[in-house]
Design a protein around this motif. Sequence first.
Motif, PDB file in Angstrom:
ATOM      1  N   MET A   1    -101.266  44.719  27.281  1.00 60.45           N
ATOM      2  CA  MET A   1    -101.201  45.276  28.635  1.00 60.45           C
ATOM      3  C   MET A   1    -101.041  46.786  28.560  1.00 60.45           C
ATOM      4  O   MET A   1    -100.175  47.283  27.860  1.00 60.45           O
ATOM      5  CB  MET A   1    -100.032  44.651  29.406  1.00 60.45           C
ATOM      6  CG  MET A   1     -99.933  45.120  30.849  1.00 60.45           C
ATOM      7  SD  MET A   1     -98.564  44.319  31.733  1.00 60.45           S
ATOM      8  CE  MET A   1     -99.139  42.633  31.804  1.00 60.45           C
ATOM      9  N   LYS A   2    -101.905  47.504  29.278  1.00 58.71           N
ATOM     10  CA  LYS A   2    -101.860  48.964  29.259  1.00 58.71           C
ATOM     11  C   LYS A   2    -100.644  49.469  30.028  1.00 58.71           C
ATOM     12  O   LYS A   2    -100.321  48.959  31.106  1.00 58.71           O
ATOM     13  CB  LYS A   2    -103.141  49.527  29.870  1.00 58.71           C
ATOM     14  CG  LYS A   2    -103.258  51.029  29.790  1.00 58.71           C
ATOM     15  CD  LYS A   2    -104.580  51.503  30.368  1.00 58.71           C
ATOM     16  CE  LYS A   2    -104.683  53.020  30.283  1.00 58.71           C
ATOM     17  NZ  LYS A   2    -105.972  53.500  30.869  1.00 58.71           N
ATOM     18  N   VAL A  15     -99.706  47.821  41.277  1.00 63.07           N
ATOM     19  CA  VAL A  15     -99.067  47.948  39.964  1.00 63.07           C
ATOM     20  C   VAL A  15     -98.812  46.561  39.396  1.00 63.07           C
ATOM     21  O   VAL A  15     -98.211  45.704  40.057  1.00 63.07           O
ATOM     22  CB  VAL A  15     -97.735  48.723  40.066  1.00 63.07           C
ATOM     23  CG1 VAL A  15     -96.992  48.697  38.728  1.00 63.07           C
ATOM     24  CG2 VAL A  15     -97.987  50.158  40.490  1.00 63.07           C
ATOM     25  N   ASN A  16     -99.301  46.348  38.178  1.00 68.48           N
ATOM     26  CA  ASN A  16     -98.994  45.147  37.409  1.00 68.48           C
ATOM     27  C   ASN A  16     -98.685  45.619  35.994  1.00 68.48           C
ATOM     28  O   ASN A  16     -99.588  46.069  35.280  1.00 68.48           O
ATOM     29  CB  ASN A  16    -100.185  44.184  37.386  1.00 68.48           C
ATOM     30  CG  ASN A  16    -100.487  43.594  38.753  1.00 68.48           C
ATOM     31  OD1 ASN A  16     -99.824  42.665  39.185  1.00 68.48           O
ATOM     32  ND2 ASN A  16    -101.488  44.154  39.427  1.00 68.48           N
ATOM     33  N   GLY A  17     -97.423  45.564  35.617  1.00 65.39           N
ATOM     34  CA  GLY A  17     -97.072  46.114  34.316  1.00 65.39           C
ATOM     35  C   GLY A  17     -95.681  45.742  33.871  1.00 65.39           C
ATOM     36  O   GLY A  17     -94.963  44.994  34.555  1.00 65.39           O
ATOM     37  N   ASP A  67     -83.011  45.195  30.169  1.00 68.02           N
ATOM     38  CA  ASP A  67     -84.095  44.236  29.974  1.00 68.02           C
ATOM     39  C   ASP A  67     -85.446  44.881  30.255  1.00 68.02           C
ATOM     40  O   ASP A  67     -85.542  45.934  30.906  1.00 68.02           O
ATOM     41  CB  ASP A  67     -83.921  43.035  30.920  1.00 68.02           C
ATOM     42  CG  ASP A  67     -82.812  42.092  30.485  1.00 68.02           C
ATOM     43  OD1 ASP A  67     -82.419  42.149  29.300  1.00 68.02           O
ATOM     44  OD2 ASP A  67     -82.331  41.316  31.335  1.00 68.02           O
ATOM     45  N   VAL A  68     -86.497  44.226  29.782  1.00 73.17           N
ATOM     46  CA  VAL A  68     -87.862  44.586  30.148  1.00 73.17           C
ATOM     47  C   VAL A  68     -88.373  43.516  31.097  1.00 73.17           C
ATOM     48  O   VAL A  68     -88.198  42.308  30.848  1.00 73.17           O
ATOM     49  CB  VAL A  68     -88.772  44.695  28.906  1.00 73.17           C
ATOM     50  CG1 VAL A  68     -90.234  44.877  29.325  1.00 73.17           C
ATOM     51  CG2 VAL A  68     -88.331  45.859  28.033  1.00 73.17           C
ATOM     52  N   VAL A  69     -89.006  43.951  32.190  1.00 69.10           N
ATOM     53  CA  VAL A  69     -89.516  43.012  33.189  1.00 69.10           C
ATOM     54  C   VAL A  69     -90.994  43.258  33.440  1.00 69.10           C
ATOM     55  O   VAL A  69     -91.488  44.381  33.320  1.00 69.10           O
ATOM     56  CB  VAL A  69     -88.739  43.141  34.526  1.00 69.10           C
ATOM     57  CG1 VAL A  69     -87.304  42.642  34.370  1.00 69.10           C
ATOM     58  CG2 VAL A  69     -88.744  44.572  35.048  1.00 69.10           C
ATOM     59  N   ARG A  70     -91.695  42.166  33.750  1.00 64.21           N
ATOM     60  CA  ARG A  70     -93.078  42.259  34.215  1.00 64.21           C
ATOM     61  C   ARG A  70     -93.034  42.241  35.737  1.00 64.21           C
ATOM     62  O   ARG A  70     -92.402  41.361  36.332  1.00 64.21           O
ATOM     63  CB  ARG A  70     -93.910  41.092  33.698  1.00 64.21           C
ATOM     64  CG  ARG A  70     -94.113  41.104  32.189  1.00 64.21           C
ATOM     65  CD  ARG A  70     -95.145  40.066  31.768  1.00 64.21           C
ATOM     66  NE  ARG A  70     -95.336  40.102  30.314  1.00 64.21           N
ATOM     67  CZ  ARG A  70     -94.807  39.232  29.475  1.00 64.21           C
ATOM     68  NH1 ARG A  70     -94.057  38.245  29.937  1.00 64.21           N
ATOM     69  NH2 ARG A  70     -95.030  39.341  28.173  1.00 64.21           N
ATOM     70  N   VAL A  71     -93.702  43.200  36.343  1.00 66.53           N
ATOM     71  CA  VAL A  71     -93.637  43.310  37.795  1.00 66.53           C
ATOM     72  C   VAL A  71     -95.034  43.382  38.396  1.00 66.53           C
ATOM     73  O   VAL A  71     -95.998  43.803  37.746  1.00 66.53           O
ATOM     74  CB  VAL A  71     -92.828  44.551  38.241  1.00 66.53           C
ATOM     75  CG1 VAL A  71     -91.455  44.585  37.580  1.00 66.53           C
ATOM     76  CG2 VAL A  71     -93.583  45.841  37.961  1.00 66.53           C
ATOM     77  N   SER A  72     -95.112  42.977  39.655  1.00 69.74           N
ATOM     78  CA  SER A  72     -96.299  43.179  40.477  1.00 69.74           C
ATOM     79  C   SER A  72     -95.845  43.791  41.790  1.00 69.74           C
ATOM     80  O   SER A  72     -94.762  43.457  42.298  1.00 69.74           O
ATOM     81  CB  SER A  72     -97.027  41.852  40.746  1.00 69.74           C
ATOM     82  OG  SER A  72     -97.486  41.276  39.543  1.00 69.74           O
ATOM     83  N   GLY A  73     -96.663  44.658  42.336  1.00 66.01           N
ATOM     84  CA  GLY A  73     -96.298  45.283  43.593  1.00 66.01           C
ATOM     85  C   GLY A  73     -97.276  46.360  43.982  1.00 66.01           C
ATOM     86  O   GLY A  73     -98.369  46.487  43.407  1.00 66.01           O
ATOM     87  N   ARG A  74     -96.854  47.152  44.960  1.00 69.16           N
ATOM     88  CA  ARG A  74     -97.711  48.215  45.473  1.00 69.16           C
ATOM     89  C   ARG A  74     -96.884  49.485  45.648  1.00 69.16           C
ATOM     90  O   ARG A  74     -95.692  49.430  45.984  1.00 69.16           O
ATOM     91  CB  ARG A  74     -98.338  47.799  46.805  1.00 69.16           C
ATOM     92  CG  ARG A  74     -99.403  48.778  47.315  1.00 69.16           C
ATOM     93  CD  ARG A  74    -100.056  48.239  48.579  1.00 69.16           C
ATOM     94  NE  ARG A  74    -100.823  47.025  48.325  1.00 69.16           N
ATOM     95  CZ  ARG A  74    -102.092  47.020  47.905  1.00 69.16           C
ATOM     96  NH1 ARG A  74    -102.724  48.171  47.688  1.00 69.16           N
ATOM     97  NH2 ARG A  74    -102.724  45.877  47.729  1.00 69.16           N
ATOM     98  N   LEU A  84     -91.859  51.655  44.324  1.00 70.01           N
ATOM     99  CA  LEU A  84     -92.650  50.433  44.205  1.00 70.01           C
ATOM    100  C   LEU A  84     -92.054  49.348  45.079  1.00 70.01           C
ATOM    101  O   LEU A  84     -90.864  49.033  44.957  1.00 70.01           O
ATOM    102  CB  LEU A  84     -92.674  49.941  42.752  1.00 70.01           C
ATOM    103  CG  LEU A  84     -93.150  50.922  41.683  1.00 70.01           C
ATOM    104  CD1 LEU A  84     -93.156  50.246  40.317  1.00 70.01           C
ATOM    105  CD2 LEU A  84     -94.520  51.462  42.013  1.00 70.01           C
ATOM    106  N   ASN A  85     -92.868  48.770  45.966  1.00 65.70           N
ATOM    107  CA  ASN A  85     -92.463  47.587  46.709  1.00 65.70           C
ATOM    108  C   ASN A  85     -92.919  46.379  45.902  1.00 65.70           C
ATOM    109  O   ASN A  85     -94.122  46.119  45.756  1.00 65.70           O
ATOM    110  CB  ASN A  85     -93.096  47.584  48.102  1.00 65.70           C
ATOM    111  CG  ASN A  85     -92.492  48.644  48.995  1.00 65.70           C
ATOM    112  OD1 ASN A  85     -91.322  49.011  48.832  1.00 65.70           O
ATOM    113  ND2 ASN A  85     -93.279  49.164  49.939  1.00 65.70           N
TER     114      ASN A  85
END
Length: 315
Positions: A1-2, A15-17, A67-74, A84-85
């Motif tokens: 994942m970039k 945003v997906n990262g 921690d490291v988290v994977r998130v999705s939002g705008r 980021l929402n």
Amino acid sequence: MKDTNINGLQPGDEVNGEFAVRSKKLLPYRDGTGCFLGLTLANKTGQVEGRVWEQADEVNKCCRAGDVVRVSGRVAEYKGTIQLNLTAVGKCPDDEVVPERFIPSTGVPAKKVWEDWLNIASSIGNPHLKQLLTLMANDHNLLQCLAASPAAKRNHHAKLGGLWEHSLGMVKAAEGTAAAYSQVNRDLLITGALLHDIGKIEEFRARADIEYTDAGRLLGHIILGVELVNRYIAKVPGFPKTLRLKLLHMIVSHHGQYEWQSPKRPKFLEAAILHQLDMMDAQVDMFTEAAAGRDDTEDNWAGWVRGLDRYVFCG
């Protein structure tokens, strides 16, 4: 994942990262009807505020700071600031975390550290100090830890490989100092420069952020360094008692002052010089990073630098 370039985010971007959680807090809505979750998210490009508006309590329980988290939002803009929402937040497994994605790194490979260490050891004339450094060089786990360790959590050389960058800078400065002052014991000063912060490989842990280990908080790198070097000295046959005391004293006293958490103040020439070299190399890095980290490279001034307790002139 970039990796997401935080500094390049614009309102409306999706945003997906993966991000490191620097801090988090449940905050009440103004009307008192519930709570939302505020997150500070980061990678090595910077940090950004995130907001979880729905199921905030459940998301709060799934992760913690560090921690490291994977998130999705705008991406949205609030009072002139990007945030980021977030619609989805999930914790990444610890064994999938790559520290270089979240912490700046010197990029120095362990092999280069090993080669440099052996070159330093080969330049030492004292047979006991040479044998000590050669013995340590043969511990590949030790040098791998050294190549990856930071020298601090925040102020100076606070990056992966920063400990080696700091130690090598000290060795080079020690070389110059010994050349300028004939009364200095070159071998002792260089060995002390190389080993003075070695306890930091056990003081810090680097994953999504630079953190203190339990041993780091309870003992600190000075005590840890003395214990580590003492274990190697014990493996060198006939290591002189006075030489051992002097080398360990250099580790114990390199902070220089009791109020700087130094158990002892320097009590001979090489120990006193080591303390000054330590301060000098740390400040060189802090001034350099302050100038390099300006938002506007045309600005004559960097912002307030906490470690230096001053603004820095870059004109």
